[in-house]
Design an enzyme around this catalytic site. Structure first.
Site, PDB file in Angstrom:
ATOM      1  N   LEU A 265       0.822  -1.211   0.000  1.00 14.34           N
ATOM      2  CA  LEU A 265       0.000   0.000   0.000  1.00 14.34           C
ATOM      3  C   LEU A 265       0.862   1.270   0.000  1.00 14.34           C
ATOM      4  O   LEU A 265       0.471   2.273  -0.586  1.00 14.34           O
ATOM      5  CB  LEU A 265      -0.957   0.006   1.195  1.00 14.34           C
ATOM      6  N   ARG A 269       0.298   4.081  -2.699  1.00 16.01           N
ATOM      7  CA  ARG A 269      -0.111   5.450  -2.350  1.00 16.01           C
ATOM      8  C   ARG A 269       0.611   6.493  -3.188  1.00 16.01           C
ATOM      9  O   ARG A 269      -0.004   7.407  -3.723  1.00 16.01           O
ATOM     10  CB  ARG A 269       0.118   5.689  -0.856  1.00 16.01           C
ATOM     11  N   TYR A 407      -9.581   4.414  -2.079  1.00 21.46           N
ATOM     12  CA  TYR A 407      -8.730   3.215  -2.121  1.00 21.46           C
ATOM     13  C   TYR A 407      -7.270   3.513  -1.804  1.00 21.46           C
ATOM     14  O   TYR A 407      -6.869   4.652  -1.696  1.00 21.46           O
ATOM     15  CB  TYR A 407      -8.925   2.380  -3.368  1.00 21.46           C
ATOM     16  N   GLU A 408      -6.497   2.445  -1.575  1.00 23.64           N
ATOM     17  CA  GLU A 408      -5.125   2.526  -1.022  1.00 23.64           C
ATOM     18  C   GLU A 408      -5.141   3.127   0.396  1.00 23.64           C
ATOM     19  O   GLU A 408      -4.211   3.789   0.819  1.00 23.64           O
ATOM     20  CB  GLU A 408      -4.188   3.369  -1.924  1.00 23.64           C
ATOM     21  N   GLY A 409      -6.208   2.856   1.130  1.00 25.87           N
ATOM     22  CA  GLY A 409      -6.361   3.427   2.478  1.00 25.87           C
ATOM     23  C   GLY A 409      -7.068   4.764   2.359  1.00 25.87           C
ATOM     24  O   GLY A 409      -6.612   5.641   1.638  1.00 25.87           O
TER      25      GLY A 409
END
Length: 600
Positions: A265, A269, A407-409
């Site tokens: 991730l 990011r 998304y991606e946290g």
């Protein structure tokens, strides 16, 4: 390259960076320029003309264009040559992601999911056998990858997944059972990186699961999800029912899945930030073109001040996001080189290189994903009623941009992470926050200087202001940590405010350093509009920092302490020579209108 030459992750807050030490897009090598042009040409030929097909959920087109990207080597830019890739550096992988992503969010998502979280975990954590078996097929687009982490009950809390992996009696295979959701590329993938829990392990474990629709091995796909945006990105639920996976397909070691997920991730990011950049450039260009053609009251709307304000802010945020993204990308590339030179394998070097700058990766993910949404939103507004129509490009850009904050946290999680990771680095002694924070606390009780500094050099006031804004962060975060200690993570609104301060410092400083470097080598005159954008961004950043710091201070400080900190805030956010932001915006917008495009 000596290690002391580049700052460690998070150190930008406490150390000054000379402008000569930052990498800018103006530093692209000849090879990188060629790659940029090749990717742009691919985007213009294979993606943009088929925008309607992507918007009408043509999943087969996404797969077809992905194969073409594989044939041209774009899927293997980051993959070492030993496994069929181009083995290019981190900056080149960012560059590819940047310029290939602006045609449509559907393709951008498929590309990002495959090259990042679909391929990277095997490249970075796989055994030699696993890499030889799978990575060449992924690098060329013969096979596609998907990443199965999220579950109905496990989103941001990724380690809480219920999917299980049970070892067979003969010890030769695992049976995987469970459900995953929001799986990008599920509809056409051949390999899934699946995370499951073995027995009562504290942490999940990663597995490489092959998928063949003619022999599904207990894997069932849900229907395609119908989504707000990224409509031709294949997104499905994936169900595992006694799916047999050989033991040699465990990725890394038992219980290491959470670490794999987090590191994948981190890379995702910063790449997501890159994937939002060219979208901003193109949206700005479309908005400028429309504004110069559209006449109201016998005047092109581009000449109205209210429209100039929007165009200038859109272009400024694109320029700043680009400056910060490539600064961090080169830091990662340099750190990888340092680790390889000291004897690390490429795998170890890349993992640690990216992990080192996890704070910057989170900052960029938040800042650039929010900027692209705002850019598309203002794009719709400039188009007026036409912006709301599917006939113009703005509404699709706005819908596609919306997922980038999730998304991606989520951006909320990434805000917590950026400050949390910085505090952890300080505890480990990797970033000295304590001494600078104590100095700032002493400064608050001292008598301020009333002399006006000499600001005759370019950006001398801006750099002085950045140094003071760093003191704002140290003042607020230092006092908060002193007050709450380890319990600070329970104070999420305070952490959000601290994170907003941190983000603006990094972004504004990156723009200053890029513009200063280019003014020194190409002449100040050549950078007059970039100087205007840099000054405009900093002005906005000071406002954001002031608001968030004030909110933070009054949430935990009282009486004399509160008064003293608020006075310190006033001192640390003070301009000696306030820029005329209306003039700056007008100057930037006039240049855009003159060029009829984003031109920086």
């Amino acid at each position: 390259m000596e290690e002391k030459d580049i700052l460690r992750g998070g150190q930008f807050l406490v150390k000054e960076t000379p402008c000569e030490d930052v990498f800018t897009p103006e530093d692209f090598s000849e090879e990188q320029q060629m790659m940029k042009e090749a990717v742009k040409e691919f985007n213009d030929r294979e993606i943009i003309p088929h925008k309607n097909r992507f918007e009408n959920k043509d999943y087969a087109l996404t797969e077809e264009v992905m194969r073409k990207a594989g044939e041209l080597g774009f899927l293997g830019v980051a993959v070492p040559e030993a496994y069929g890739g181009l083995g290019m550096g981190f900056v080149s992988t960012m560059l590819t992601c940047d310029y290939i992503s602006s045609g449509t969010g559907s393709f951008s998502t498929a590309f990002g999911a495959h090259t990042g979280i679909g391929t990277m975990p095997i490249t970075l954590y796989g055994t030699e056998e696993q890499k030889k078996k799978y990575v060449p097929k992924l690098a060329t687009g013969e096979w596609f990858g998907a990443y199965c982490l999220t579950e109905p009950g496990a989103g941001s809390d990724a380690n809480s997944g219920k999917t299980t992996a049970t070892l067979s009696e003969d010890g030769k295979s695992y049976k995987i059972n469970g459900q995953k959701m929001w799986i990008s590329n599920a509809g056409f993938c051949n390999i899934m990186i699946v995370f499951a829990r073995i027995e009562d392990d504290k942490n999940i474990t990663g597995f490489i699961v092959e998928y063949d629709k003619n022999n599904p091995n207990g894997v069932t796909l849900g229907e395609e999800e119908h989504k707000l945006g990224i409509r031709a990105s294949s997104t499905r639920q994936v169900f595992f029912s006694d799916t047999v996976v050989p033991v040699e397909n465990m990725l890394s070691t038992r219980g290491n899945g959470f670490k794999i997920a987090m590191n994948a991730l981190n890379v995702g990011r910063i790449k997501l930030a890159a994937a939002c950049l060219d979208s901003q450039r193109r949206i700005t260009t479309e908005a400028v073109k429309y504004a110069t053609e559209r006449k109201q009251f016998k005047t092109p709307i581009a000449e109205f001040g209210a429209i100039k304000l929007k165009l200038a802010e859109m272009a400024t945020n694109a320029y700043v996001g680009e400056s910060a993204s490539y600064r961090a990308a080169k830091n990662i590339e340099d750190r990888i080189a340092i680790r390889e030179a000291s004897g690390n394998t490429h795998q170890e070097a890349e993992l640690k290189g990216v992990e080192e700058y996890a704070i910057e990766c989170s900052i960029l993910k938040v800042a650039v994903s929010e900027d692209v949404q705002n850019c598309a939103d203002e794009g719709i507004q400039i188009f007026g009623g036409m912006g709301f129509s599917e006939e113009t490009p703005m509404e699709a850009a706005w819908r596609d941009a919306r997922i980038a904050r999730i998304y991606e946290g989520t951006n909320e999680i990434n805000r917590m992470l950026s400050v949390g990771m910085l505090i952890k680095k300080a505890m480990k002694g990797h970033v000295d926050l304590l001494n600078p924070a104590m100095k700032v606390a002493d400064e608050l009780t001292g008598i301020p200087s009333f002399e006006t500094p000499d600001f005759s050099e370019l950006f001398s006031e801006e750099k002085e202001l950045i140094a003071k804004l760093k003191k704002v962060f140290l003042m607020v975060a230092g006092a908060a940590i002193q007050k709450f200690g380890p319990d600070i993570e329970k104070h999420q609104q305070l952490l959000t405010a601290a994170s907003n301060i941190l983000i603006e410092i990094y972004m504004a400083e990156s723009a200053i350093l890029r513009t200063e470097k280019n003014a020194k080598r190409f002449g100040q005159e050549s950078q007059e509009h970039q100087i205007a954008m840099t000054q405009l961004y900093l002005y906005n950043a000071v406002d954001i920092i002031t608001k968030n710091a004030k909110e933070g201070i009054i949430s935990f400080a009282e009486g004399d302490e509160q008064r003293m900190m608020l006075m310190g805030l006033k001192r640390f956010t003070k301009y000696y020579n306030m820029p005329n932001v209306v003039a700056l915006r007008t100057q930037i917008a006039n240049k855009l209108n003159e060029e009829n495009a984003y031109c920086f």
